[in-house]
Motif scaffolding. Structure first.
Motif, PDB file in Angstrom:
ATOM      1  N   VAL A 169       0.825  -1.213   0.000  1.00  0.00           N
ATOM      2  CA  VAL A 169       0.000   0.000   0.000  1.00  0.00           C
ATOM      3  C   VAL A 169       0.859   1.263   0.000  1.00  0.00           C
ATOM      4  CG1 VAL A 169      -1.865  -1.177   1.274  1.00  0.00           C
ATOM      5  CG2 VAL A 169      -0.153   0.147   2.545  1.00  0.00           C
ATOM      6  N   GLY A 170       0.215   2.385  -0.292  1.00  0.00           N
ATOM      7  CA  GLY A 170       0.871   3.698  -0.228  1.00  0.00           C
ATOM      8  C   GLY A 170       0.032   4.610   0.635  1.00  0.00           C
ATOM      9  N   HIS A 171      -0.230   5.831   0.127  1.00  0.00           N
ATOM     10  CA  HIS A 171      -1.178   6.791   0.692  1.00  0.00           C
ATOM     11  C   HIS A 171      -0.627   7.615   1.851  1.00  0.00           C
ATOM     12  CE1 HIS A 171      -5.009   8.674   1.372  1.00  0.00           C
ATOM     13  NE2 HIS A 171      -5.241   8.068   2.508  1.00  0.00           N
ATOM     14  N   LEU A 230       5.993   7.933   4.527  1.00  0.00           N
ATOM     15  CA  LEU A 230       6.824   7.513   5.656  1.00  0.00           C
ATOM     16  C   LEU A 230       8.288   7.677   5.269  1.00  0.00           C
ATOM     17  CD1 LEU A 230       4.876   4.171   6.175  1.00  0.00           C
ATOM     18  CD2 LEU A 230       4.667   6.205   7.628  1.00  0.00           C
ATOM     19  N   GLN A 231       9.160   7.747   6.266  1.00  0.00           N
ATOM     20  CA  GLN A 231      10.578   7.933   5.948  1.00  0.00           C
ATOM     21  C   GLN A 231      11.194   6.675   5.345  1.00  0.00           C
ATOM     22  OE1 GLN A 231      12.481   9.619   9.408  1.00  0.00           O
ATOM     23  NE2 GLN A 231      11.937  11.673   8.695  1.00  0.00           N
ATOM     24  N   GLU A 232      10.731   5.507   5.819  1.00  0.00           N
ATOM     25  CA  GLU A 232      11.229   4.236   5.300  1.00  0.00           C
ATOM     26  C   GLU A 232      10.047   3.293   5.111  1.00  0.00           C
ATOM     27  OE1 GLU A 232      14.212   3.741   4.263  1.00  0.00           O
ATOM     28  OE2 GLU A 232      15.038   5.603   5.096  1.00  0.00           O
ATOM     29  N   VAL A 233      10.285   2.204   4.384  1.00  0.00           N
ATOM     30  CA  VAL A 233       9.256   1.189   4.205  1.00  0.00           C
ATOM     31  C   VAL A 233       8.898   0.602   5.579  1.00  0.00           C
ATOM     32  CG1 VAL A 233       8.797  -1.098   3.218  1.00  0.00           C
ATOM     33  CG2 VAL A 233       9.970   0.642   1.859  1.00  0.00           C
ATOM     34  N   VAL A 234       7.607   0.455   5.843  1.00  0.00           N
ATOM     35  CA  VAL A 234       7.153  -0.105   7.119  1.00  0.00           C
ATOM     36  C   VAL A 234       6.230  -1.296   6.837  1.00  0.00           C
ATOM     37  CG1 VAL A 234       5.725   0.311   9.169  1.00  0.00           C
ATOM     38  CG2 VAL A 234       7.311   2.081   8.382  1.00  0.00           C
ATOM     39  N   ALA A 235       6.554  -2.448   7.440  1.00  0.00           N
ATOM     40  CA  ALA A 235       5.684  -3.618   7.309  1.00  0.00           C
ATOM     41  C   ALA A 235       4.915  -3.790   8.608  1.00  0.00           C
ATOM     42  CB  ALA A 235       6.513  -4.862   7.019  1.00  0.00           C
ATOM     43  N   LEU A 236       3.594  -3.848   8.510  1.00  0.00           N
ATOM     44  CA  LEU A 236       2.733  -4.119   9.666  1.00  0.00           C
ATOM     45  C   LEU A 236       2.007  -5.416   9.372  1.00  0.00           C
ATOM     46  CD1 LEU A 236       1.256  -0.561  10.293  1.00  0.00           C
ATOM     47  CD2 LEU A 236       2.816  -1.808  11.796  1.00  0.00           C
ATOM     48  N   GLY A 237       2.358  -6.488  10.095  1.00  0.00           N
ATOM     49  CA  GLY A 237       1.862  -7.799   9.694  1.00  0.00           C
ATOM     50  C   GLY A 237       2.394  -8.059   8.294  1.00  0.00           C
ATOM     51  N   ASN A 238       1.518  -8.426   7.365  1.00  0.00           N
ATOM     52  CA  ASN A 238       1.964  -8.597   5.978  1.00  0.00           C
ATOM     53  C   ASN A 238       1.518  -7.436   5.083  1.00  0.00           C
ATOM     54  OD1 ASN A 238      -0.730  -9.338   6.037  1.00  0.00           O
ATOM     55  ND2 ASN A 238      -0.497 -11.097   4.677  1.00  0.00           N
ATOM     56  N   THR A 239       1.156  -6.308   5.700  1.00  0.00           N
ATOM     57  CA  THR A 239       0.863  -5.098   4.918  1.00  0.00           C
ATOM     58  C   THR A 239       2.127  -4.242   4.865  1.00  0.00           C
ATOM     59  OG1 THR A 239      -1.499  -5.086   5.480  1.00  0.00           O
ATOM     60  CG2 THR A 239      -0.533  -2.998   4.811  1.00  0.00           C
ATOM     61  N   VAL A 240       2.573  -3.944   3.649  1.00  0.00           N
ATOM     62  CA  VAL A 240       3.840  -3.232   3.473  1.00  0.00           C
ATOM     63  C   VAL A 240       3.570  -1.828   2.922  1.00  0.00           C
ATOM     64  CG1 VAL A 240       6.142  -3.349   2.456  1.00  0.00           C
ATOM     65  CG2 VAL A 240       4.905  -5.464   2.959  1.00  0.00           C
ATOM     66  N   HIS A 241       3.945  -0.826   3.710  1.00  0.00           N
ATOM     67  CA  HIS A 241       3.726   0.573   3.324  1.00  0.00           C
ATOM     68  C   HIS A 241       4.961   1.079   2.592  1.00  0.00           C
ATOM     69  CE1 HIS A 241       0.111   1.285   5.934  1.00  0.00           C
ATOM     70  NE2 HIS A 241       0.588   0.181   6.486  1.00  0.00           N
ATOM     71  N   ILE A 242       4.783   1.460   1.311  1.00  0.00           N
ATOM     72  CA  ILE A 242       5.963   1.811   0.505  1.00  0.00           C
ATOM     73  C   ILE A 242       5.987   3.257   0.019  1.00  0.00           C
ATOM     74  CG2 ILE A 242       6.325  -0.569  -0.264  1.00  0.00           C
ATOM     75  CD1 ILE A 242       5.271   0.415  -3.067  1.00  0.00           C
ATOM     76  N   ASP A 243       5.067   4.112   0.511  1.00  0.00           N
ATOM     77  CA  ASP A 243       5.157   5.518   0.094  1.00  0.00           C
ATOM     78  C   ASP A 243       6.242   6.215   0.903  1.00  0.00           C
ATOM     79  OD1 ASP A 243       4.955   8.041  -0.830  1.00  0.00           O
ATOM     80  OD2 ASP A 243       2.985   8.479   0.021  1.00  0.00           O
ATOM     81  N   THR A 244       7.460   6.205   0.360  1.00  0.00           N
ATOM     82  CA  THR A 244       8.567   6.882   1.030  1.00  0.00           C
ATOM     83  C   THR A 244       8.746   8.298   0.472  1.00  0.00           C
ATOM     84  OG1 THR A 244      10.030   5.650  -0.476  1.00  0.00           O
ATOM     85  CG2 THR A 244       9.800   4.811   1.771  1.00  0.00           C
ATOM     86  N   GLY A 245       7.655   8.868  -0.007  1.00  0.00           N
ATOM     87  CA  GLY A 245       7.639  10.295  -0.357  1.00  0.00           C
ATOM     88  C   GLY A 245       8.543  10.678  -1.513  1.00  0.00           C
ATOM     89  N   GLY A 246       8.585   9.860  -2.565  1.00  0.00           N
ATOM     90  CA  GLY A 246       9.370  10.222  -3.752  1.00  0.00           C
ATOM     91  C   GLY A 246       8.925  11.550  -4.348  1.00  0.00           C
TER      92      GLY A 246
END
Ligand SMILES: [Mn+2]
Length: 221
Positions: free
Chosen positions: A185-187, A190-206
């Motif tokens: 997911v994005g939206h 965040l400063q770095e990729v964060v995994a919560l359970g198996n949900t991976v947040h990849i919006d590192t603000g490019g």
């Protein structure tokens, strides 16, 4: 409309990557792709949505969506464009303050072209990888089990949650989504990729001054 989940077979030739919110920064994205040696002849790039608003090249979104190796789900910013151009009732000041000025200032016919293409974007994608199925959705998987998602997205509240919610990241909810290797997911930047359970947040603000684009190798995490 009404394609809720788009399924992609395994890429037998090259690699598959996911990228976070782009927000009109296609030039910076191209640079990030060069640094990993992205090969458009065999690799694929999957976007978590929010291609437009805020950045200087939002109007390139339709060109990118026409590329055979680039695929995207809809984000809440595509939703603004769809509602403004095809449905009406968008709060104009709110839309403009969230980066929609370029869209509001385009001719009506051009807005509609964008709206129609965005309205064909699925709410979710699922991609076959060596590790199993990887899901992509803009903000959050609105149900605890990926197998329930297609049915759940029949409800407008689940669709809105899928593209708008920040609940999981704000509450640091580590519950795993069942029947899927990972949900990307994005939206929420965040400063770095964060995994919560198996949900991976990849919006590192490019798209931000001090951020960077993360290109997540879907076959290797
Ligand atoms: Mn968003």
């Amino acid at each position: 409309m009404d394609i809720f989940i788009q399924h992609y077979k395994k890429n037998m030739a090259g690699r598959d990557y996911a990228v976070g919110d782009i927000h009109g920064h296609f030039g910076r994205l191209e640079h990030a792709m060069e640094t990993i040696g992205f090969d458009p002849g065999q690799d694929r790039l999957f976007s978590v949505g929010d291609l437009v608003d805020r950045g200087p090249q939002a109007d390139q979104a339709l060109d990118w969506l026409a590329l055979p190796w680039f695929h995207a789900v809809r984000g809440n910013h595509e939703d603004y464009a769809i509602r403004h151009s095809l449905i009406g009732g968008v709060d104009i000041e709110n839309y403009r303050s969230n980066g929609g000025g370029w869209f509001l200032d385009m001719p009506r016919t051009r807005q509609k072209q964008f709206g129609l293409v965005f309205n064909d974007l699925p709410y979710a994608m699922e991609i076959e990888t060596d590790n199993g199925l990887v899901g992509i959705i803009h903000a959050v998987c609105p149900v605890p089990d990926w197998a329930q998602l297609a049915d759940a997205l029949g409800s407008e509240s689940a669709r809105m949650q899928a593209i708008w919610s920040r609940e999981r990241i704000q509450s640091l909810d580590e519950t795993k989504v069942k029947n899927i290797h990972a949900v990307v997911v994005g939206h929420t930047p965040l400063q770095e990729v964060v995994a919560l359970g198996n949900t991976v947040h990849i919006d590192t603000g490019g798209w931000l001054e001090k951020g960077h684009f993360t290109l997540l190798d879907l076959g290797n995490f």
